[in-house]
Design a protein around this motif. Structure first.
Motif, PDB file in Angstrom:
ATOM      1  N   LEU A  15      15.363  -1.062  -3.832  1.00 38.56           N
ATOM      2  CA  LEU A  15      13.962  -0.681  -4.057  1.00 38.56           C
ATOM      3  C   LEU A  15      13.773   0.826  -3.944  1.00 38.56           C
ATOM      4  O   LEU A  15      12.974   1.425  -4.667  1.00 38.56           O
ATOM      5  CB  LEU A  15      13.034  -1.427  -3.087  1.00 38.56           C
ATOM      6  CG  LEU A  15      12.960  -2.943  -3.344  1.00 38.56           C
ATOM      7  CD1 LEU A  15      12.164  -3.644  -2.250  1.00 38.56           C
ATOM      8  CD2 LEU A  15      12.347  -3.248  -4.719  1.00 38.56           C
ATOM      9  N   LYS A  16      14.528   1.443  -3.035  1.00 34.55           N
ATOM     10  CA  LYS A  16      14.486   2.908  -2.901  1.00 34.55           C
ATOM     11  C   LYS A  16      15.016   3.554  -4.192  1.00 34.55           C
ATOM     12  O   LYS A  16      14.473   4.544  -4.676  1.00 34.55           O
ATOM     13  CB  LYS A  16      15.324   3.332  -1.675  1.00 34.55           C
ATOM     14  CG  LYS A  16      15.328   4.817  -1.359  1.00 34.55           C
ATOM     15  CD  LYS A  16      13.960   5.407  -1.070  1.00 34.55           C
ATOM     16  CE  LYS A  16      13.198   4.846   0.091  1.00 34.55           C
ATOM     17  NZ  LYS A  16      13.524   5.283   1.415  1.00 34.55           N
ATOM     18  N   MET A  17      16.061   2.952  -4.769  1.00 36.46           N
ATOM     19  CA  MET A  17      16.626   3.475  -6.017  1.00 36.46           C
ATOM     20  C   MET A  17      15.577   3.401  -7.138  1.00 36.46           C
ATOM     21  O   MET A  17      15.438   4.342  -7.932  1.00 36.46           O
ATOM     22  CB  MET A  17      17.881   2.674  -6.392  1.00 36.46           C
ATOM     23  CG  MET A  17      18.591   3.164  -7.627  1.00 36.46           C
ATOM     24  SD  MET A  17      19.204   4.856  -7.440  1.00 36.46           S
ATOM     25  CE  MET A  17      20.091   5.056  -8.999  1.00 36.46           C
ATOM     26  N   LEU A  20      13.202   6.275  -6.653  1.00 36.84           N
ATOM     27  CA  LEU A  20      13.811   7.568  -7.003  1.00 36.84           C
ATOM     28  C   LEU A  20      13.943   7.744  -8.516  1.00 36.84           C
ATOM     29  O   LEU A  20      13.771   8.844  -9.037  1.00 36.84           O
ATOM     30  CB  LEU A  20      15.191   7.706  -6.334  1.00 36.84           C
ATOM     31  CG  LEU A  20      15.185   7.824  -4.802  1.00 36.84           C
ATOM     32  CD1 LEU A  20      16.608   7.761  -4.259  1.00 36.84           C
ATOM     33  CD2 LEU A  20      14.512   9.120  -4.351  1.00 36.84           C
ATOM     34  N   LEU A  21      14.275   6.656  -9.216  1.00 38.17           N
ATOM     35  CA  LEU A  21      14.382   6.735 -10.683  1.00 38.17           C
ATOM     36  C   LEU A  21      13.027   7.117 -11.288  1.00 38.17           C
ATOM     37  O   LEU A  21      12.965   7.894 -12.239  1.00 38.17           O
ATOM     38  CB  LEU A  21      14.868   5.400 -11.269  1.00 38.17           C
ATOM     39  CG  LEU A  21      16.356   5.101 -11.115  1.00 38.17           C
ATOM     40  CD1 LEU A  21      16.637   3.625 -11.358  1.00 38.17           C
ATOM     41  CD2 LEU A  21      17.207   5.958 -12.069  1.00 38.17           C
ATOM     42  N   GLU A  22      11.955   6.566 -10.712  1.00 38.98           N
ATOM     43  CA  GLU A  22      10.609   6.912 -11.191  1.00 38.98           C
ATOM     44  C   GLU A  22      10.302   8.385 -10.910  1.00 38.98           C
ATOM     45  O   GLU A  22       9.859   9.130 -11.792  1.00 38.98           O
ATOM     46  CB  GLU A  22       9.576   5.991 -10.520  1.00 38.98           C
ATOM     47  CG  GLU A  22       8.145   6.185 -10.994  1.00 38.98           C
ATOM     48  CD  GLU A  22       7.986   6.054 -12.514  1.00 38.98           C
ATOM     49  OE1 GLU A  22       7.772   7.107 -13.169  1.00 38.98           O
ATOM     50  OE2 GLU A  22       8.068   4.936 -13.032  1.00 38.98           O
ATOM     51  N   GLU A  23      10.598   8.809  -9.680  1.00 36.80           N
ATOM     52  CA  GLU A  23      10.324  10.198  -9.283  1.00 36.80           C
ATOM     53  C   GLU A  23      11.141  11.205 -10.106  1.00 36.80           C
ATOM     54  O   GLU A  23      10.668  12.293 -10.428  1.00 36.80           O
ATOM     55  CB  GLU A  23      10.630  10.399  -7.792  1.00 36.80           C
ATOM     56  CG  GLU A  23       9.586   9.789  -6.872  1.00 36.80           C
ATOM     57  CD  GLU A  23      10.037   9.757  -5.407  1.00 36.80           C
ATOM     58  OE1 GLU A  23      11.036  10.425  -5.074  1.00 36.80           O
ATOM     59  OE2 GLU A  23       9.389   9.052  -4.606  1.00 36.80           O
ATOM     60  N   MET A  60      15.964   0.601 -16.438  1.00 35.62           N
ATOM     61  CA  MET A  60      16.766   0.827 -15.220  1.00 35.62           C
ATOM     62  C   MET A  60      15.973   0.424 -13.974  1.00 35.62           C
ATOM     63  O   MET A  60      16.479  -0.240 -13.069  1.00 35.62           O
ATOM     64  CB  MET A  60      17.161   2.305 -15.101  1.00 35.62           C
ATOM     65  CG  MET A  60      18.125   2.805 -16.160  1.00 35.62           C
ATOM     66  SD  MET A  60      18.337   4.609 -15.949  1.00 35.62           S
ATOM     67  CE  MET A  60      19.412   4.993 -17.340  1.00 35.62           C
ATOM     68  N   ILE A  61      14.699   0.850 -13.947  1.00 34.24           N
ATOM     69  CA  ILE A  61      13.824   0.548 -12.797  1.00 34.24           C
ATOM     70  C   ILE A  61      13.629  -0.965 -12.676  1.00 34.24           C
ATOM     71  O   ILE A  61      13.726  -1.546 -11.598  1.00 34.24           O
ATOM     72  CB  ILE A  61      12.472   1.288 -12.927  1.00 34.24           C
ATOM     73  CG1 ILE A  61      12.702   2.799 -12.795  1.00 34.24           C
ATOM     74  CG2 ILE A  61      11.463   0.793 -11.904  1.00 34.24           C
ATOM     75  CD1 ILE A  61      11.509   3.670 -13.165  1.00 34.24           C
ATOM     76  N   LYS A  62      13.401  -1.588 -13.828  1.00 37.09           N
ATOM     77  CA  LYS A  62      13.185  -3.039 -13.861  1.00 37.09           C
ATOM     78  C   LYS A  62      14.448  -3.765 -13.354  1.00 37.09           C
ATOM     79  O   LYS A  62      14.356  -4.742 -12.598  1.00 37.09           O
ATOM     80  CB  LYS A  62      12.876  -3.457 -15.297  1.00 37.09           C
ATOM     81  CG  LYS A  62      12.194  -4.797 -15.427  1.00 37.09           C
ATOM     82  CD  LYS A  62      11.734  -5.054 -16.850  1.00 37.09           C
ATOM     83  CE  LYS A  62      11.939  -6.517 -17.202  1.00 37.09           C
ATOM     84  NZ  LYS A  62      12.015  -6.773 -18.619  1.00 37.09           N
ATOM     85  N   ALA A  63      15.611  -3.265 -13.766  1.00 35.47           N
ATOM     86  CA  ALA A  63      16.879  -3.915 -13.375  1.00 35.47           C
ATOM     87  C   ALA A  63      17.070  -3.906 -11.855  1.00 35.47           C
ATOM     88  O   ALA A  63      17.348  -4.945 -11.255  1.00 35.47           O
ATOM     89  CB  ALA A  63      18.056  -3.231 -14.056  1.00 35.47           C
ATOM     90  N   VAL A  64      16.907  -2.733 -11.215  1.00 39.66           N
ATOM     91  CA  VAL A  64      17.131  -2.685  -9.755  1.00 39.66           C
ATOM     92  C   VAL A  64      16.031  -3.415  -8.993  1.00 39.66           C
ATOM     93  O   VAL A  64      16.287  -4.052  -7.969  1.00 39.66           O
ATOM     94  CB  VAL A  64      17.317  -1.249  -9.200  1.00 39.66           C
ATOM     95  CG1 VAL A  64      18.720  -0.753  -9.422  1.00 39.66           C
ATOM     96  CG2 VAL A  64      16.323  -0.272  -9.752  1.00 39.66           C
TER      97      VAL A  64
END
Length: 397
Positions: A15-17, A20-23, A60-64
């Motif tokens: 969830l942290k990843m 970070l991908l969004e940021e 990518m965000i959806k995957a993690v």
């Protein structure tokens, strides 16, 4: 060997990843632009896979995020047995240990593959292609930040910056223990890994997928399935070969319509001798073309006598990935699906669904055309092995 992290900690890192991908979305897209500008190859499908845009980052965000919501694949009981002597026996899933993935051009793999490996308790070694180095290193930096912020060791995710010679040396004499290798890429990469690896390899093989238009086909479905199968030429689930039943009613009109639709989308249409002659197409000069995975705006149409002939043809030439029968005849569909030797078989649907996310796995590490240890998309629940837990009170045999 890394000590297994609790499922809560693994999910927190994922969830942290995502956060970070969004940021870092803008920064990642800008870094990827440098990779795109530096790419000087003429492989259009490679370029397509290399690109990171907003929708790729969304994926990518959806995957993690989705991985974090899935059940823990480690420690799942597969079998239990109470021995006559009172011993309690369980067989449970267990992590492999260290998984090495070798892949080309796709920065999203650096997110998805690492996420799947990490969630299933494995350390992941990532060996990406030089064309996506900047993008991959940025993503690995984010993984390390996510791990650090959740008090986990950064060596769960490691990037190997090796050239071909160093990769070969590592495969033959790994400098650390590797339990499983998954190569994702073209046939040359796979052959290279198979030749040099000293531990188990899951082959993510070639596509070269076939659609069979049976004599009882719904022709509208046939056109949709073929066109959709060709909608992303860089995918391993793309369609390359179409076999038309010679007894199809209105065959000539259907083939003409299909060819014109394909050509509208700038797809080069090749034909076997029969199809080429009646439609003014370029005819293939060798049967070897039936073996080829095109990864290009190219498709081959041939005529075939029967379902049995189609099954034999697919089993000879295809990459063992995906195949389709378009028919309204359930019995013929059943025969086809039971006897075609591909990882996924379809009745009246597109090969583009051979994908971990689309088949309900949430995501995939690769798509295996091997039969061991897993066939088809390799999801979270397949990146584990198993072990036996035996509880006694002093029993001896």
């Amino acid at each position: 060997m890394n000590t297994l992290l609790s499922i809560e900690k693994r999910n927190a890192v994922l969830l942290k990843m995502a956060k970070l991908l969004e940021e870092e979305r803008k920064a990642l897209i800008n870094i990827n632009k440098e990779d795109l500008e530096a790419y000087n190859g003429d492989d259009i499908s490679m370029f397509d896979r290399l690109k990171v845009d907003n929708s790729k980052v969304d994926e990518m965000i959806k995957a993690v995020t989705h991985l974090a919501s899935q059940e823990d694949p480690v420690g799942v009981e597969r079998f239990s047995f109470k021995h006559d002597n009172g011993m309690q026996v369980y067989n449970k899933t267990a992590s492999f240990g260290t998984v090495l993935i070798i892949y080309e051009s796709r920065p999203d793999v650096t997110v998805e593959a690492a996420g799947i490996a990490f969630k299933s308790g494995n350390k992941i070694l990532l060996k990406g292609g030089k064309e996506s180095l900047r993008s991959n290193l940025k993503i690995v930096e984010l993984w390390h930040q996510a791990l650090k912020e959740e008090d986990a060791s950064t060596n769960w995710v490691e990037y190997l910056q090796f050239n071909r010679t160093e990769t070969q040396a590592f495969l033959e004499k790994p400098t650390q223990k590797v339990d499983l290798i998954v190569p994702r890429g073209g046939e040359r990469l796979i052959a290279f890994v198979k030749q040099h690896a000293t531990c188990p390899v899951i082959i993510s093989g070639r596509g070269n997928n076939f659609v069979y238009v049976h004599e009882a086909a719904d022709l509208e479905i046939a056109v949709d399935v073929i066109m959709n199968g060709k909608s992303k030429i860089s995918a391993c689930n793309a369609v390359d070969k179409v076999l038309i039943d010679e007894n199809l009613p209105n065959k000539e009109a259907f083939v003409k319509l299909l060819i014109s639709k394909l050509q509208e989308f700038k797809i080069e249409v090749l034909g076997d001798k029969t199809i080429a002659e009646t439609n003014g197409l370029e005819s293939i000069t060798s049967d070897e073309v039936w073996y080829e995975e095109f990864l290009d705006y190219k498709i081959l149409i041939g005529e075939i006598a029967s379902n049995q002939d189609t099954i034999a043809m697919i089993n000879k030439y295809s990459g063992g990935h995906s195949s389709v029968i378009v028919t309204t005849n359930e019995a013929e569909a059943k025969t086809f699906m039971e006897n075609v030797d591909t990882a996924a078989v379809y009745h009246n649907a597109s090969t583009r669904f051979t994908d971990g996310g689309q088949l309900g796995l949430g995501g995939e590490l690769a798509i295996s055309t091997d039969k061991l240890h897993q066939r088809g998309p390799i999801g979270l629940q397949h990146l584990v092995t198993n072990k036996w837990y035996v509880h006694g009170s002093g029993q001896i045999r």
